[in-house]
Design an enzyme around this catalytic site. Sequence first.
Site, short mmCIF file in Angstrom:
data_model
loop_
_atom_site.label_atom_id
_atom_site.label_comp_id
_atom_site.label_asym_id
_atom_site.label_seq_id
_atom_site.Cartn_x
_atom_site.Cartn_y
_atom_site.Cartn_z
N HIS A 1 32.16 38.22 45.36
CA HIS A 1 33.37 38.87 45.85
C HIS A 1 33.29 39.11 47.36
O HIS A 1 34.25 38.87 48.10
CB HIS A 1 33.59 40.21 45.13
CG HIS A 1 34.32 40.07 43.83
ND1 HIS A 1 35.61 40.53 43.67
CD2 HIS A 1 33.96 39.54 42.64
CE1 HIS A 1 36.01 40.28 42.42
NE2 HIS A 1 35.02 39.69 41.78
N THR B 1 35.42 49.95 42.87
CA THR B 1 35.22 51.07 41.95
C THR B 1 34.07 50.84 40.98
O THR B 1 33.77 51.71 40.18
CB THR B 1 36.51 51.32 41.14
OG1 THR B 1 36.83 50.13 40.41
CG2 THR B 1 37.66 51.69 42.05
N ASP C 1 39.94 47.55 43.58
CA ASP C 1 39.53 46.63 42.53
C ASP C 1 38.33 47.26 41.79
O ASP C 1 37.22 47.27 42.32
CB ASP C 1 39.14 45.29 43.15
CG ASP C 1 39.00 44.16 42.14
OD1 ASP C 1 39.11 44.44 40.93
OD2 ASP C 1 38.78 43.02 42.56
N GLY D 1 41.79 35.20 37.64
CA GLY D 1 42.15 34.97 39.04
C GLY D 1 42.89 36.14 39.66
O GLY D 1 43.42 36.03 40.76
#
Length: 401
Positions: free
Chosen positions: A272, A255, A302, A235
Site C-alpha cells: 500500500h 486504521t 482506509d 480494488g
Amino acid sequence: MELTLLGTGTPEGLPRPGCPCAACAVSVGPRSRAATALLVDGALLLDLTPGAVLAGARAGHSLAGVRQVLLTHPHDGPAVELPPGLPAAGRVPDGQELAVISGHRVRAVPMDAPGTGYEVTGPDGGRLLYLPPGGAPAGTADRAGLRPYDMVLADVLGRPEALARLRASGAVGPATDVIAVHLDHDVTPGRELARRCATAGARVVPDGTTVVVGEYRATADLPRRTLVLGGARSGKSVEAERRLESFPEVVYVATGGTRDGDAEWAQRVGLHRERRPGSWRTVETCDLAPLLAADGPPLLIDCLALWLTDAMDRAGAWDDSVWAKGGRHQLAERTAELVAAVRATRRPVVLVSNEVGSGVVPATASGRRFRDELGRLNARVAGECEHVLLVVAGQVTVLKD
C-alpha cells in the site's frame, strides 16, 4: 484565444494499431482518438500528427494560416510528412521564449521526462499550458506574481502527480479549465473515462472540439465526502487512492495499525505504501473524529472495517455477556461520534470500507454481530457522503452521486 483539439489520444492513437485489449475494442467511431495535436487561433500548431489537415477540416478549420509548428515530444516511427504550406516543425529550447508573428508568445517549460511543455500567451492575454505525454514540469516553485493558467492540457491519467505539482505551486487554481489529453487504453472510454478525469478536476472532450481559453465555465464541484465500498481484493483501495492522486498533499489514515510478528500483514502494508505518492503523509490511528474536525489537506481513511474492529475491541463487544451489559451502548456511542464527525467535516475525505453480508452467514454470534454492525455503519456513513461507490472485480458502480 481559441483552441481546437485536432486529436486527444496518445502518439499511437486510440485504438492502438493491432491491440486486442477491451478498451481498444470499443474505441471506435466517436470514441476513437487521433494523436493529440492543438491548433491555436489557426496560427500555431502544437504537435504535428498524421492526418492533421483532414482533422482540421473536419473541425471546420484550415491549416493554411499556421505560422509556427512546435513539437513537444520525440516522435517514434516513420517521419510525419509535412503538409504543403506549413512551416518546418521544431522545438523551443527549455526556458526560452518564442514570439510568433501572430502575436502569440510561447515559452518552453522543462519536463522531468523526454519532451517539452509549452506555455502559450495569446494576444488577448489568455494563458494555457500544454504538457507532453508522460510529462510533468521539472520545477514549478518560481511563480511569484503569476496568476493561475486559464487552461491546462495534460496527461491527467498517466501523470496525475503533474497536476498535483501545478496545484501546489498555484499554477492550477479553482477556475483553471483542465482538459485531459494523450488518452490511452488504460481506461475504458465513455462514462468510466469521464468519471476518472472528473476525480482529478479535469474534463475529457472529443476530437475536433473547439474551446475558448479563459472563457467562464462552471467547474465541476468535487464531492467533499466519498465512501468507497467493496469486497476483499476488489480494488476499492486503489480506487480511493485514484480519487486523490492529483492533490498536492494528502493525509493517509491507516486504521489497521501494526501487527508484531505478522509478516504477511507487514507485506500488505508495504505494498500500500509503495503505490502511494511520496508527498502523502501516513497517520496510523483509529481516533478519527479529531482528524475530521481539524483543518488540513484531504484525508483518505482506509478502512472503516478495521476501525470497527478496534471499536468493538474497546467495547468488549465480542463477548456476548459484555455486549448485553453495556458493550452495545458503548459501541453505539463511538459509532455515533464518527458519523457526526463525517457529517461536520469541512475537509475533503475519502473513506474505504468492506461490503459484507451478501449471503454468507458467519458461524459465530460475534461474527454475525460484526457483520451487522459494519452494515449499519456503512449505511450511516453513506448517508453523510455526497458520493458513494461500489467496486466489484475492479469495476466501479456509482451508487450515489
